[in-house]
Design a protein around this motif. Structure first.
Motif, PDB file in Angstrom:
ATOM      1  N   LEU A 193       0.970  -1.245  -0.185  1.00  0.00           N
ATOM      2  CA  LEU A 193      -0.105  -0.025   0.068  1.00  0.00           C
ATOM      3  C   LEU A 193       0.975   1.420  -0.037  1.00  0.00           C
ATOM      4  O   LEU A 193       2.021   1.254   0.393  1.00  0.00           O
ATOM      5  CB  LEU A 193      -1.014  -0.054   1.219  1.00  0.00           C
ATOM      6  CG  LEU A 193      -1.710  -1.270   1.471  1.00  0.00           C
ATOM      7  CD1 LEU A 193      -2.466  -1.057   2.871  1.00  0.00           C
ATOM      8  CD2 LEU A 193      -2.559  -1.607   0.470  1.00  0.00           C
ATOM      9  N   PRO A 195       0.830   4.681   1.489  1.00  0.00           N
ATOM     10  CA  PRO A 195       0.109   5.449   2.736  1.00  0.00           C
ATOM     11  C   PRO A 195       0.136   6.804   2.611  1.00  0.00           C
ATOM     12  O   PRO A 195      -0.184   7.722   3.489  1.00  0.00           O
ATOM     13  CB  PRO A 195       0.722   4.874   4.018  1.00  0.00           C
ATOM     14  CG  PRO A 195       2.098   4.746   3.562  1.00  0.00           C
ATOM     15  CD  PRO A 195       2.132   4.163   2.211  1.00  0.00           C
ATOM     16  N   LEU A 218      -4.120   4.333  -0.577  1.00  0.00           N
ATOM     17  CA  LEU A 218      -5.061   4.460   0.504  1.00  0.00           C
ATOM     18  C   LEU A 218      -6.257   5.424   0.006  1.00  0.00           C
ATOM     19  O   LEU A 218      -7.419   5.420   0.597  1.00  0.00           O
ATOM     20  CB  LEU A 218      -4.632   4.663   1.914  1.00  0.00           C
ATOM     21  CG  LEU A 218      -3.769   3.555   2.490  1.00  0.00           C
ATOM     22  CD1 LEU A 218      -3.113   4.350   3.735  1.00  0.00           C
ATOM     23  CD2 LEU A 218      -4.358   2.394   2.689  1.00  0.00           C
ATOM     24  N   SER A 238     -10.995   2.726  -2.143  1.00  0.00           N
ATOM     25  CA  SER A 238      -9.791   3.074  -2.590  1.00  0.00           C
ATOM     26  C   SER A 238      -9.219   1.805  -3.331  1.00  0.00           C
ATOM     27  O   SER A 238      -9.911   0.697  -3.181  1.00  0.00           O
ATOM     28  CB  SER A 238      -9.060   3.606  -1.203  1.00  0.00           C
ATOM     29  OG  SER A 238      -8.799   2.206  -0.552  1.00  0.00           O
ATOM     30  N   ALA A 240      -6.729   0.339  -2.374  1.00  0.00           N
ATOM     31  CA  ALA A 240      -6.237  -0.802  -1.246  1.00  0.00           C
ATOM     32  C   ALA A 240      -7.508  -1.689  -0.326  1.00  0.00           C
ATOM     33  O   ALA A 240      -7.281  -2.844  -0.595  1.00  0.00           O
ATOM     34  CB  ALA A 240      -5.800   0.135  -0.216  1.00  0.00           C
ATOM     35  N   GLU A 241      -8.352  -0.935  -0.416  1.00  0.00           N
ATOM     36  CA  GLU A 241      -9.399  -1.675  -0.202  1.00  0.00           C
ATOM     37  C   GLU A 241     -10.149  -2.618  -1.313  1.00  0.00           C
ATOM     38  O   GLU A 241     -10.431  -4.038  -0.898  1.00  0.00           O
ATOM     39  CB  GLU A 241     -10.827  -0.667   0.202  1.00  0.00           C
ATOM     40  CG  GLU A 241     -11.950  -1.393   0.865  1.00  0.00           C
ATOM     41  CD  GLU A 241     -12.867  -0.031   1.138  1.00  0.00           C
ATOM     42  OE1 GLU A 241     -14.248  -0.592   1.599  1.00  0.00           O
ATOM     43  OE2 GLU A 241     -12.611   0.872   0.976  1.00  0.00           O
ATOM     44  N   ARG A 278      -1.101   4.998   9.619  1.00  0.00           N
ATOM     45  CA  ARG A 278      -2.361   5.143   8.362  1.00  0.00           C
ATOM     46  C   ARG A 278      -2.587   3.347   8.196  1.00  0.00           C
ATOM     47  O   ARG A 278      -3.796   3.053   7.854  1.00  0.00           O
ATOM     48  CB  ARG A 278      -1.501   5.493   7.142  1.00  0.00           C
ATOM     49  CG  ARG A 278      -1.590   7.168   7.515  1.00  0.00           C
ATOM     50  CD  ARG A 278      -1.054   7.987   6.448  1.00  0.00           C
ATOM     51  NE  ARG A 278      -1.334   9.351   6.721  1.00  0.00           N
ATOM     52  CZ  ARG A 278      -0.928  10.373   5.949  1.00  0.00           C
ATOM     53  NH1 ARG A 278      -0.631   9.895   4.746  1.00  0.00           N
ATOM     54  NH2 ARG A 278      -1.249  11.572   6.141  1.00  0.00           N
ATOM     55  N   LEU A 279      -1.584   2.509   8.154  1.00  0.00           N
ATOM     56  CA  LEU A 279      -1.605   1.116   7.940  1.00  0.00           C
ATOM     57  C   LEU A 279      -2.501   0.623   9.066  1.00  0.00           C
ATOM     58  O   LEU A 279      -3.607  -0.274   8.743  1.00  0.00           O
ATOM     59  CB  LEU A 279      -0.601   0.581   7.694  1.00  0.00           C
ATOM     60  CG  LEU A 279       0.085   0.186   6.553  1.00  0.00           C
ATOM     61  CD1 LEU A 279       0.372   1.660   5.453  1.00  0.00           C
ATOM     62  CD2 LEU A 279       1.225  -0.652   6.348  1.00  0.00           C
ATOM     63  N   PHE A 282      -6.153   1.380   8.485  1.00  0.00           N
ATOM     64  CA  PHE A 282      -6.884   0.826   7.347  1.00  0.00           C
ATOM     65  C   PHE A 282      -7.219  -0.294   7.955  1.00  0.00           C
ATOM     66  O   PHE A 282      -8.030  -1.213   7.515  1.00  0.00           O
ATOM     67  CB  PHE A 282      -6.006   0.887   6.306  1.00  0.00           C
ATOM     68  CG  PHE A 282      -6.045   0.075   5.168  1.00  0.00           C
ATOM     69  CD1 PHE A 282      -6.993   0.695   4.226  1.00  0.00           C
ATOM     70  CD2 PHE A 282      -5.582  -1.200   4.575  1.00  0.00           C
ATOM     71  CE1 PHE A 282      -7.623  -0.026   3.339  1.00  0.00           C
ATOM     72  CE2 PHE A 282      -5.900  -2.004   3.677  1.00  0.00           C
ATOM     73  CZ  PHE A 282      -7.037  -1.159   2.857  1.00  0.00           C
TER      74      PHE A 282
END
Length: 498
Positions: A193, A195, A218, A238, A240-241, A278-279, A282
């Protein structure tokens, strides 16, 4: 690090051409310890030695240019990362998995050192996987990175049973799933990812901001929202999602967790802390919204080392403790079970463990116009060596600064601002842009450039048909080749007309 103290001649002053960070040395023979392997010393007679082996002996037996690695120093730095991070994270998540970043420097011998000291190995190509395989590294202790892995590389990783493939895009998730289905296995994957952390480093080696090739953002794409049939605004997922959902649903993938890497040679701890926050946020989002637990988080590498007196790297224990505190605090705040943490040091292990040894050739002194004009000039000494950008392209790529010392003897001469340059047909072929060397440096002298273990040999080329140098490991007073230097026959081996 030095056994002699020689003051500069009376009346010697700093050059107006020197950068602000470069100080005029009071001892032109001194070695700043943090730039060198811990077993590099200057003998009373003035010659440099590593673990008891003199540079004269090294140059005589192996020639120059020559990469010289202290095996003991490499191992000690690997153990330091292993132990300090395990100590810091033991109360948080039971410890860490330390992956040595093979891209910094890798050969079969180094892979075996890494394995014997209890580290794992991170690779980023089929070739690096091959080195690991030949070195006998078990597949489950390997990782595979890369933003554009070929099908052949992924197949090799699956056949070797690598412990994780770090997927870099949505199409790659599909490709890994397809190839795993072909082999009848479940591929273990992490998701890289981005971030959105802007690390304080050169733009070419900052890797976690949005506008670059690596990873899954993200941030939501497009205009960040859309409308459902009822006319309500719905946040667009996103990349990432989307990747988490795709990997979790894929029949032949086992989603281990998420990964980030904010850049290289970073001294500011805030970047690492912000990326971790941030990770973890998430991860909590994926748990709360989709019921998906992400059991592992890799916080990457990029820990800075000292190349010059201007660099002040943080102690490993301090970095580990600061990161552990952030992870513990954020997990508690989010009600998140702390994930298993992994890290990927490379430069911080091999960089200071190695120096490059050169022989001096042509020397010129150039009068350089000063900015204030009025005809004012200042001298700059150009010291040419028998290597250059073919064995260390980092200066031309990243404007990387290095230090240098006269290695074969001590000097009582005054320090002179010098620029160490290579033998290639490029004006940008600079090894050390700014350094003070003794005024009596002459052809045939040996110069040693410290902290060249990372991204020098691994980025080396045959520009101008110059052979790549050998790499020698020194241990317990003996030196041995761990990467053979190239010969004339090697240079022509792929030319069918030769």
């Amino acid at each position: 690090m030095t056994d002699s103290t020689v003051a500069p001649a009376p009346g010697v002053s700093a050059s107006p051409l020197a950068p602000e960070w470069l100080s005029l040395p009071s001892d032109v023979n001194a070695l700043r310890g943090q730039e060198w392997a811990r077993d590099v010393v200057r003998h009373p007679a003035g010659e440099l030695a590593v673990d008891g082996v003199s540079v004269h002996h090294l140059a005589e037996e192996f020639g120059t240019p020559l990469f010289v690695v202290s095996e003991a120093d490499f191992r000690a730095r690997a153990v330091e990362f292993r132990d300090r991070f395990n100590e810091a994270f033991a109360p948080v998540c039971g410890g860490v998995d330390v992956y040595y970043a093979g891209k910094s420097f890798l050969c079969t011998e180094v892979a075996r050192w890494v394995l014997s000291e209890g580290l794992r190995l991170d690779t980023c190509s089929g070739g690096e996987l091959l080195v690991a395989q030949r070195a006998g590294v078990p597949g489950e202790l390997l990782g595979l990175h890369g933003n554009n892995k070929s099908a052949a590389e992924i197949r090799r990783a699956l056949q070797m049973g690598v412990g994780r493939i770090v997927a870099d895009s949505l199409p790659e998730i599909e490709l890994i799933n397809t190839l795993a289905a072909e082999q009848g296995v479940r591929a273990k994957v992490m998701l890289r990812l981005t971030p959105g952390v802007h690390a304080h480093t050169h733009e070419f080696i900052a890797t976690a901001h949005e506008d670059q090739k690596f990873g899954l953002s993200l941030m939501a794409g497009g205009n960040n929202s859309d409308r459902n049939p009822a006319g309500q605004n719905v946040a667009e997922p996103s990349p990432a999602e989307q990747a988490v959902l795709a990997a979790h649903a894929a029949e032949h993938l086992e989603l281990l967790g998420i990964h980030c890497h904010i850049g290289s040679n970073i001294f500011d701890a805030e970047g690492f802390a912000l990326a971790a926050r941030r990770l973890l946020a998430f991860s909590a989002q994926m748990r709360d919204v989709h019921g998906i637990e992400l059991a592992e988080v890799d916080l990457g590498g990029g820990y800075g080392i000292a190349y010059t007196e201007a660099d002040t790297p943080r102690p490993t224990a301090e970095i580990a403790q600061a990161m552990a505190e952030v992870v513990a605090s954020e997990c508690a705040s989010l009600g998140l079970v702390p994930p298993r943490i992994s890290i990927e040091p490379g430069r911080a292990i091999v960089g200071p463990s190695t120096f490059t040894l050169y022989e001096v050739g042509t020397i010129k002194t150039i009068q350089v116009d000063l900015e204030q004009g009025h005809g004012a000039t200042a001298p700059r000494r150009y010291v040419s060596v028998d290597g250059g950008m073919s064995d260390n392209p980092r200066q031309v790529l990243y404007e990387a600064d290095y230090s240098v010392t006269l290695a074969n003897r001590a000097s009582h001469a005054a320090p002179v601002l010098s620029r160490v340059v290579g033998k290639h047909c490029e004006s940008g072929d600079i090894v050390v842009r700014d350094a003070y060397l003794p005024d009596d440096v002459t052809a045939g002298d040996l110069l040693a450039v410290p902290a060249t273990g990372a991204y020098c040999w691994s980025l080396a080329s045959n520009y101008n048909y110059v052979p790549r140098p050998p790499v020698v490991a020194v241990k317990d007073g003996a030196a041995r080749i761990i990467v053979r230097g190239e010969t004339d026959d090697d240079l022509l081996s792929r030319d069918p007309g030769a």
